[in-house]
Design a protein around this motif. Structure first.
Motif, PDB file in Angstrom:
ATOM      1  N   ALA A 121      -3.268  -2.636  -8.741  1.00  0.00           N
ATOM      2  CA  ALA A 121      -2.380  -3.782  -8.918  1.00  0.00           C
ATOM      3  C   ALA A 121      -2.950  -4.993  -8.187  1.00  0.00           C
ATOM      4  CB  ALA A 121      -0.993  -3.456  -8.406  1.00  0.00           C
ATOM      5  N   PHE A 122      -3.412  -4.760  -6.980  1.00  0.00           N
ATOM      6  CA  PHE A 122      -3.961  -5.831  -6.147  1.00  0.00           C
ATOM      7  C   PHE A 122      -5.175  -6.450  -6.825  1.00  0.00           C
ATOM      8  CE2 PHE A 122      -6.245  -7.644  -2.589  1.00  0.00           C
ATOM      9  CZ  PHE A 122      -5.228  -8.175  -1.828  1.00  0.00           C
ATOM     10  N   SER A 123      -5.998  -5.572  -7.413  1.00  0.00           N
ATOM     11  CA  SER A 123      -7.205  -6.031  -8.079  1.00  0.00           C
ATOM     12  C   SER A 123      -6.868  -6.857  -9.320  1.00  0.00           C
ATOM     13  CB  SER A 123      -8.040  -4.810  -8.446  1.00  0.00           C
ATOM     14  OG  SER A 123      -9.050  -5.140  -9.331  1.00  0.00           O
ATOM     15  N   ASP A 124      -5.777  -6.489  -9.978  1.00  0.00           N
ATOM     16  CA  ASP A 124      -5.369  -7.166 -11.210  1.00  0.00           C
ATOM     17  C   ASP A 124      -4.768  -8.538 -10.909  1.00  0.00           C
ATOM     18  OD1 ASP A 124      -4.087  -7.996 -13.558  1.00  0.00           O
ATOM     19  OD2 ASP A 124      -3.782  -5.949 -14.227  1.00  0.00           O
ATOM     20  N   ASN A 125      -3.804  -8.577 -10.011  1.00  0.00           N
ATOM     21  CA  ASN A 125      -3.134  -9.841  -9.710  1.00  0.00           C
ATOM     22  C   ASN A 125      -2.615  -9.784  -8.279  1.00  0.00           C
ATOM     23  OD1 ASN A 125      -1.385 -12.042  -9.479  1.00  0.00           O
ATOM     24  ND2 ASN A 125      -0.888 -11.976 -11.649  1.00  0.00           N
ATOM     25  N   GLU A 126      -3.374 -10.429  -7.407  1.00  0.00           N
ATOM     26  CA  GLU A 126      -3.076 -10.331  -5.980  1.00  0.00           C
ATOM     27  C   GLU A 126      -1.685 -10.874  -5.648  1.00  0.00           C
ATOM     28  OE1 GLU A 126      -6.180 -11.881  -3.514  1.00  0.00           O
ATOM     29  OE2 GLU A 126      -4.862 -11.965  -1.762  1.00  0.00           O
ATOM     30  N   ASP A 127      -1.341 -12.038  -6.195  1.00  0.00           N
ATOM     31  CA  ASP A 127      -0.042 -12.655  -5.899  1.00  0.00           C
ATOM     32  C   ASP A 127       1.115 -11.744  -6.262  1.00  0.00           C
ATOM     33  OD1 ASP A 127      -1.076 -15.006  -4.953  1.00  0.00           O
ATOM     34  OD2 ASP A 127      -1.171 -15.923  -6.940  1.00  0.00           O
ATOM     35  N   LEU A 128       0.989 -11.175  -7.448  1.00  0.00           N
ATOM     36  CA  LEU A 128       2.058 -10.335  -7.947  1.00  0.00           C
ATOM     37  C   LEU A 128       2.145  -9.037  -7.148  1.00  0.00           C
ATOM     38  CD1 LEU A 128       4.134 -10.625 -10.072  1.00  0.00           C
ATOM     39  CD2 LEU A 128       2.637  -9.533 -11.714  1.00  0.00           C
ATOM     40  N   ALA A 129       0.985  -8.541  -6.731  1.00  0.00           N
ATOM     41  CA  ALA A 129       0.971  -7.316  -5.933  1.00  0.00           C
ATOM     42  C   ALA A 129       1.722  -7.547  -4.624  1.00  0.00           C
ATOM     43  CB  ALA A 129      -0.461  -6.879  -5.657  1.00  0.00           C
ATOM     44  N   SER A 170       5.327  -7.445  -5.059  1.00  0.00           N
ATOM     45  CA  SER A 170       5.888  -6.110  -5.230  1.00  0.00           C
ATOM     46  C   SER A 170       5.886  -5.358  -3.912  1.00  0.00           C
ATOM     47  CB  SER A 170       5.085  -5.331  -6.271  1.00  0.00           C
ATOM     48  OG  SER A 170       4.911  -6.106  -7.418  1.00  0.00           O
ATOM     49  N   GLY A 171       5.665  -6.075  -2.836  1.00  0.00           N
ATOM     50  CA  GLY A 171       5.752  -5.462  -1.517  1.00  0.00           C
ATOM     51  C   GLY A 171       4.500  -4.729  -1.083  1.00  0.00           C
ATOM     52  N   ILE A 172       3.403  -4.920  -1.822  1.00  0.00           N
ATOM     53  CA  ILE A 172       2.162  -4.229  -1.452  1.00  0.00           C
ATOM     54  C   ILE A 172       1.505  -4.962  -0.283  1.00  0.00           C
ATOM     55  CG2 ILE A 172      -0.163  -3.690  -2.250  1.00  0.00           C
ATOM     56  CD1 ILE A 172       1.129  -3.276  -5.048  1.00  0.00           C
ATOM     57  N   ASP A 173       1.266  -4.226   0.788  1.00  0.00           N
ATOM     58  CA  ASP A 173       0.705  -4.815   1.999  1.00  0.00           C
ATOM     59  C   ASP A 173      -0.809  -5.008   1.819  1.00  0.00           C
ATOM     60  OD1 ASP A 173      -0.261  -5.430   4.466  1.00  0.00           O
ATOM     61  OD2 ASP A 173       0.966  -3.978   5.544  1.00  0.00           O
ATOM     62  N   PRO A 174      -1.274  -6.265   1.792  1.00  0.00           N
ATOM     63  CA  PRO A 174      -2.696  -6.486   1.527  1.00  0.00           C
ATOM     64  C   PRO A 174      -3.596  -5.846   2.579  1.00  0.00           C
ATOM     65  CG  PRO A 174      -1.638  -8.509   2.284  1.00  0.00           C
ATOM     66  CD  PRO A 174      -0.539  -7.519   2.034  1.00  0.00           C
ATOM     67  N   GLU A 175      -3.129  -5.820   3.830  1.00  0.00           N
ATOM     68  CA  GLU A 175      -3.958  -5.245   4.893  1.00  0.00           C
ATOM     69  C   GLU A 175      -4.219  -3.757   4.638  1.00  0.00           C
ATOM     70  OE1 GLU A 175      -5.582  -6.829   7.324  1.00  0.00           O
ATOM     71  OE2 GLU A 175      -4.887  -8.571   6.206  1.00  0.00           O
ATOM     72  N   LYS A 176      -3.179  -3.067   4.188  1.00  0.00           N
ATOM     73  CA  LYS A 176      -3.348  -1.633   3.902  1.00  0.00           C
ATOM     74  C   LYS A 176      -4.326  -1.419   2.761  1.00  0.00           C
ATOM     75  CE  LYS A 176       1.105   0.194   5.369  1.00  0.00           C
ATOM     76  NZ  LYS A 176       2.412   0.629   4.846  1.00  0.00           N
ATOM     77  N   VAL A 177      -4.201  -2.269   1.744  1.00  0.00           N
ATOM     78  CA  VAL A 177      -5.099  -2.149   0.594  1.00  0.00           C
ATOM     79  C   VAL A 177      -6.542  -2.366   1.034  1.00  0.00           C
ATOM     80  CG1 VAL A 177      -5.766  -3.265  -1.574  1.00  0.00           C
ATOM     81  CG2 VAL A 177      -3.379  -2.757  -1.133  1.00  0.00           C
ATOM     82  N   LEU A 216       6.812  -3.317 -14.966  1.00  0.00           N
ATOM     83  CA  LEU A 216       8.127  -3.219 -14.335  1.00  0.00           C
ATOM     84  C   LEU A 216       8.132  -2.122 -13.278  1.00  0.00           C
ATOM     85  CD1 LEU A 216      10.525  -3.672 -17.379  1.00  0.00           C
ATOM     86  CD2 LEU A 216       9.998  -5.305 -15.571  1.00  0.00           C
ATOM     87  N   MET A 217       7.510  -0.996 -13.616  1.00  0.00           N
ATOM     88  CA  MET A 217       7.545   0.144 -12.688  1.00  0.00           C
ATOM     89  C   MET A 217       6.760  -0.146 -11.414  1.00  0.00           C
ATOM     90  SD  MET A 217       7.313   3.277 -15.403  1.00  0.00           S
ATOM     91  CE  MET A 217       7.269   4.583 -14.172  1.00  0.00           C
ATOM     92  N   MET A 218       5.776  -1.046 -11.549  1.00  0.00           N
ATOM     93  CA  MET A 218       4.940  -1.367 -10.397  1.00  0.00           C
ATOM     94  C   MET A 218       5.756  -1.959  -9.243  1.00  0.00           C
ATOM     95  SD  MET A 218       2.015  -0.982  -9.331  1.00  0.00           S
ATOM     96  CE  MET A 218       0.590  -0.873 -10.361  1.00  0.00           C
ATOM     97  N   VAL A 219       6.844  -2.651  -9.570  1.00  0.00           N
ATOM     98  CA  VAL A 219       7.651  -3.297  -8.528  1.00  0.00           C
ATOM     99  C   VAL A 219       8.186  -2.272  -7.525  1.00  0.00           C
ATOM    100  CG1 VAL A 219       9.581  -4.842  -8.105  1.00  0.00           C
ATOM    101  CG2 VAL A 219       8.361  -4.956 -10.263  1.00  0.00           C
ATOM    102  N   THR A 220       8.454  -1.077  -8.031  1.00  0.00           N
ATOM    103  CA  THR A 220       9.078  -0.070  -7.165  1.00  0.00           C
ATOM    104  C   THR A 220       8.040   0.781  -6.450  1.00  0.00           C
ATOM    105  OG1 THR A 220       9.123   1.471  -8.980  1.00  0.00           O
ATOM    106  CG2 THR A 220      11.060   0.100  -8.691  1.00  0.00           C
TER     107      THR A 220
END
Lengths: 336, 257
Positions: A197-205, A208-215, B97-101
């Motif tokens: 997800a991060f690789s696809d679209n960093e902003d959106l990742a 979605s609560g994805i921690d960039p540091e962990k990635v 959509l599923m990615m959000v969770t």
């Protein structure tokens, strides 16, 4: 009979070596591609990190050998491998903390990262030679050949022998395992999906609560595993020479770019394409053609495209051709 | 819910947000309007943590969140959509959509191997939720289409859909209605109202469509030149002379009368 001889000859000198070399390049290119996919820069220090990883594994191997710990017919380096991965992980993490994270916080452009990685490359190059010196080191022990050329000749009754080194089998096996694990990780696990997800679209990742540091941390760790595997397997199969990994950078980058940088599958395919072209272009086909041609006929020259000294020119040529004809590589996109 | 105090942000010589203070009340749908270049999107980006403010404070539920990154704000219940829709190109609409969770899944490397059944159940629940959301937004027929191939309007809906996948406290919408046809716009409006009333979402939205604003938003905040111009109900704001001037230029309001 002549046909079989030709096949065996080709397998022994072209097919098996390029399959093995291709696996080593594929592991290296995968590391480059994963880092590129997440952090958007080509890590020029990759080759020297491989060198460092191999050296740390060699030191652990020597230590194991000195206390009498060996793996029987398997190379001792295999036991040292996990420790090599750990040490390399620490090194890669130290580089991240001291160099790359600084530029990431400042949101620097990718080209700044590339130049910083060139700096890391030169530094590591010196550090590694400081510790291990400049000599060639052979650290393979255990059983060398699984199939010996002479025995094969006797067994098959052919003129040509087929030799199969243990390191060749190990390389291909470990490469398959590593790639299978990597794909499972990227497709099935939470962190793998987060990385994609991060690789696809960093902003959106981030949204979605994805921690960039962990990635970033996970990416460097995976890259450290691939770096160590590629470096050690190459060193085991050939030998360790400090500058050889610097030279390997070109075919590795060529492999990553042929396949489409940022694409794991492309990196693997690219590795084999580069390896096969390199080996085939520098192999003298005279004997092979003599077997296939009519009785008593023989080509006049060696039927060799390039002399072996020029093998790196092949990667260079492939690189230039790909960038001219299909700059995106075989697989399009810069997404894991 | 969100309270902004004395916020500043400049880009080069442009003072995009120039000392603004405002409140986004819990449980309301707040509209944010203003002429182009008023600093609305910059304000949103500041609230959403895209970049830190030069000066000033952003409070979320009484807690100082200025300078926090988007992923940290996500865990505090703040979600946003983008003016230009963002999507994961390489994933389908459903996967988007599923990615959000994803980060809400309880999974470790070990459980990924050994507790595949529990994870599978978790994932099925999320998949059902995604199904529901897509049904609601009328994009079920493109569920398995790569998100990169969707039309502009469908991408907008997908943006909104993301905010419906998790229980957020506050959602900020950056021109969610722009480029969407009338019928769809009404449906989006219905969706927002429903989420507001039934789930208690707090909304703050940038919008240019005054009808859309009048229908949904109370209060409406007007920004101009990086500052707060006025605040009030849609009707009050529409007839405010300062607002008309900000949009149409000085002296315009007298010309209209």
């Amino acid at each position: 009979m002549d046909f079989l001889n030709a096949i065996v000859l080709l397998s022994n000198y072209v097919l098996i070596p390029s399959l093995v070399y291709g696996s080593q390049l594929a592991l290296g290119a995968l590391g480059v591609t994963i880092v590129f996919g997440i952090m958007r820069f080509a890590n020029f220090a990759h080759g020297e990190m491989m060198s460092f990883a191999t050296v740390s594994t060699i030191f652990i191997t020597w230590w194991f050998q000195s206390i009498g710990l060996t793996a029987g017919i398997l190379p001792t380096a295999l036991l040292a491998l996990p420790f090599g991965i750990l040490i390399t992980g620490l090194l890669v993490w130290a580089t991240e903390r001291s160099v790359f994270s600084y530029y990431r916080q400042r949101k620097s452009k990718p080209v700044i990262f590339v130049i910083a990685s060139v700096g890391v490359m030169f530094m590591l190059n010196g550090v590694v030679r400081l510790f291990i010196g400049t000599d060639e080191i052979i650290f393979m022990d255990g059983l060398k050949f699984l199939i010996k050329a002479g025995e094969f000749k006797k067994w098959s009754g052919l003129n040509e022998g087929l030799a199969l080194k243990q390191t060749q089998v190990l390389t291909v096996l470990l490469a398959i395992l590593a790639v299978a694990w990597l794909f499972w990780f990227l497709q099935k696990t939470k962190m793998g999906k987060a990385m994609r997800a991060f690789s696809d679209n960093e902003d959106l990742a981030l949204l979605s609560g994805i921690d960039p540091e962990k990635v970033v941390r996970a990416t460097w760790f995976i890259s450290a595993v691939l770096i160590t595997l590629a470096g050690v397997l190459y060193g085991l199969d050939k030998s360790y020479k400090p500058l050889i990994y610097f030279h390997l950078l070109l075919p590795i980058f060529a492999a990553a770019i042929v396949g489409g940088i940022g694409q794991p599958l492309g990196a693997i395919l690219g590795g084999y394409i580069v390896a096969f072209s390199e080996v085939a272009a520098t192999y003298a086909f005279k004997k092979f053609l003599r077997y296939l041609g009519p009785e008593g006929w023989s080509p006049e020259d060696l039927v060799q495209l390039l002399s072996t000294e020029y093998k790196f020119a092949v990667s260079f040529l492939i690189l230039v051709l790909v960038l001219l004809i299909r700059p995106t590589g075989l697989f399009k996109g810069r997404v894991l | 819910m969100i309270s902004v105090r004395n916020l500043y942000k400049h880009f080069g010589g442009v003072q995009a947000v120039n000392g603004i203070s405002l409140e986004i009340q819990t449980g309301l749908i707040t509209g944010l309007i203003g002429p182009n270049g008023a600093g609305k999107t910059t304000l949103f980006n500041l609230i959403a943590g895209t970049f830190p403010p030069d000066q000033g404070q952003i409070m979320l539920d009484g807690e100082d969140v200025s300078g926090l990154r988007p992923h940290q704000l996500f865990s505090k219940g703040l979600l946003r959509t983008f003016q230009i829709p963002h999507e994961f190109h390489s994933l389908t609409a459903r996967e988007n959509l599923m990615m959000v969770t994803l980060t809400l899944l309880r999974e470790t490397l070990i459980s990924a191997w050994f507790q595949r059944k529990t994870l599978h159940q978790q994932e099925r629940k999320i998949a059902m939720k995604a199904e529901e959301v897509m049904e609601f937004l009328n994009i079920r027929h493109v569920a398995d289409e790569l998100a990169g191939n969707l039309s502009g309007g469908q991408k907008k809906l997908l943006e909104l859909g993301r905010t419906m996948m998790v229980d957020a406290k506050v959602v900020i919408l950056d021109e969610v209605g722009a480029g969407v046809n009338r019928t769809l716009l009404k449906e989006i409006g219905d969706a927002i109202e429903l989420m507001n009333q039934e789930k208690g979402y707090t909304f703050c939205m940038i919008e240019h469509d005054m009808d859309f604003i009048s229908r949904l938003c109370n209060p409406v905040i007007v920004m101009a030149e990086g500052k707060l111009l006025t605040e009030g109900s849609a009707e009050e704001v529409k007839s405010n002379e300062m607002v008309i001037e900000a949009y149409l230029g000085r002296g315009a309001s007298s010309g209209l009368n």
